[in-house]
Design an enzyme around this catalytic site. Sequence first.
Site, mmCIF file in Angstrom:
data_model
loop_
_atom_site.group_PDB
_atom_site.id
_atom_site.type_symbol
_atom_site.label_atom_id
_atom_site.label_comp_id
_atom_site.label_asym_id
_atom_site.label_seq_id
_atom_site.Cartn_x
_atom_site.Cartn_y
_atom_site.Cartn_z
ATOM 1 N N ASN A 10 0.871 -1.183 0.000
ATOM 2 C CA ASN A 10 0.000 0.000 0.000
ATOM 3 C C ASN A 10 0.902 1.226 0.000
ATOM 4 O OD1 ASN A 10 -1.799 2.047 0.531
ATOM 5 N ND2 ASN A 10 -2.181 1.435 2.669
ATOM 6 N N TRP A 11 0.973 1.859 -1.159
ATOM 7 C CA TRP A 11 1.898 2.999 -1.293
ATOM 8 C C TRP A 11 1.345 4.260 -0.634
ATOM 9 C CZ3 TRP A 11 3.987 2.943 -7.048
ATOM 10 C CH2 TRP A 11 4.620 1.718 -7.289
ATOM 11 N N LYS A 12 0.089 4.225 -0.249
ATOM 12 C CA LYS A 12 -0.571 5.402 0.344
ATOM 13 C C LYS A 12 -0.387 6.624 -0.573
ATOM 14 C CE LYS A 12 0.344 3.421 4.818
ATOM 15 N NZ LYS A 12 0.212 3.575 6.248
ATOM 16 N N HIS A 96 -9.302 0.879 5.079
ATOM 17 C CA HIS A 96 -7.996 1.081 5.708
ATOM 18 C C HIS A 96 -8.150 2.006 6.906
ATOM 19 C CE1 HIS A 96 -3.886 2.424 6.364
ATOM 20 N NE2 HIS A 96 -3.520 1.302 5.781
ATOM 21 N N GLU A 98 -6.571 4.464 7.920
ATOM 22 C CA GLU A 98 -6.451 5.908 7.659
ATOM 23 C C GLU A 98 -7.753 6.450 7.068
ATOM 24 O OE1 GLU A 98 -2.792 5.411 5.551
ATOM 25 O OE2 GLU A 98 -1.902 4.819 7.457
ATOM 26 N N GLU A 168 -5.068 -5.161 10.827
ATOM 27 C CA GLU A 168 -4.043 -4.138 11.007
ATOM 28 C C GLU A 168 -4.324 -3.351 12.285
ATOM 29 O OE1 GLU A 168 -2.207 -3.003 6.976
ATOM 30 O OE2 GLU A 168 -4.029 -1.826 7.204
ATOM 31 N N GLY A 174 2.531 2.233 10.614
ATOM 32 C CA GLY A 174 3.424 3.362 10.392
ATOM 33 C C GLY A 174 4.140 3.837 11.645
ATOM 34 N N SER A 214 3.668 -2.205 10.318
ATOM 35 C CA SER A 214 5.125 -2.173 10.424
ATOM 36 C C SER A 214 5.789 -3.513 10.090
ATOM 37 C CB SER A 214 5.543 -1.676 11.812
ATOM 38 O OG SER A 214 5.027 -0.361 12.041
ATOM 39 N N GLY A 235 2.843 -1.131 4.279
ATOM 40 C CA GLY A 235 2.846 0.285 3.945
ATOM 41 C C GLY A 235 4.263 0.757 3.666
ATOM 42 N N GLY A 236 4.904 1.322 4.684
ATOM 43 C CA GLY A 236 6.220 1.943 4.534
ATOM 44 C C GLY A 236 7.233 1.103 3.771
HETATM 45 C C1 PEP Z 1 -0.626 -0.045 5.939
HETATM 46 O O1 PEP Z 1 -0.630 1.070 5.459
HETATM 47 O O2 PEP Z 1 -1.552 -0.804 5.669
HETATM 48 C C2 PEP Z 1 0.464 -0.416 6.828
HETATM 49 C C3 PEP Z 1 0.419 -1.570 7.418
HETATM 50 O O3 PEP Z 1 1.497 0.489 6.966
HETATM 51 P P1 PEP Z 1 2.956 0.201 7.629
HETATM 52 O O4 PEP Z 1 3.445 -1.091 7.027
HETATM 53 O O5 PEP Z 1 3.770 1.386 7.242
HETATM 54 O O6 PEP Z 1 2.729 0.083 9.099
#
Ligand code: PEP
Length: 251
Positions: A10-12, A96, A98, A168, A174, A214, A235-236
Amino acid sequence: MARKLFVAGNWKMNTSLASAKALVGELVELVGKSDKVDVAICPPFTYLGAVGEMILSSNIALGAQNMFYEDNGAFTGEISSSMLKDVGCKYVILGHSERRHVIGESDELINRKVLKAITDGLAPILCVGELLAEREADQTMEVVRRQVKVGLEGVSVADVLKVTIAYEPVWAIGTGKTASPAQAQEVHAMIRELLGNMYDKNVSDSIRIQYGGSVKASNAAELMGQPDIDGALVGGASLKAGDFAGIVNAE
Ligand code: PEP
């Protein structure tokens, strides 16, 4: 039952057209032939077309980060499922954290999107997870149970296997804090049992439940080695090709 692992990036709201293309170029080299693990990447809407073309002859699938539940019309700023299909999307991330906690999406709204995505041939990745305050108040199971139940309201037994659930925990997204493999496994097992009660044993045995929060190459193998964890939503670490490949290839 053996479920194929599924890792999605997930590049956000990150990358530019140039950096998105550069990242995909590297990903095609590193994980484009992956067959042990299903791989998807979910760039911002504006780069879906360009990224989609670059992964056409690879094993990497395209996903979007959101959609709206109407076909078209006066919904300024929204994107429909048919538009996502048009540019080659197979998956769409829905609910998600966010979107739930920054934008304010409700379980009911997310459910409308899940139903529409399925009707139109997209495979939803339905995200669920508790806030830190909810975990501390011992409400994790109750919150996640509600999010799964309402998110899947009206989804038939014939369709539910098109859905991937992503657990999640919001406090792990994040933040660099990862749920321990045991903490994650406990919630995944609950979700799987719930799906068995809502549907049947075939569904609970077959549906894929990703962990997200993470995830990195260094913790992916242990997390994805848990009996009820079937991959990761990343994500990251999905923004660096080497890091993402390290997760896809983690064992
Ligand atoms: C996500 O955005 O779904 C996520 C899990 O982010 P991160 O891996 O950065 O925690």
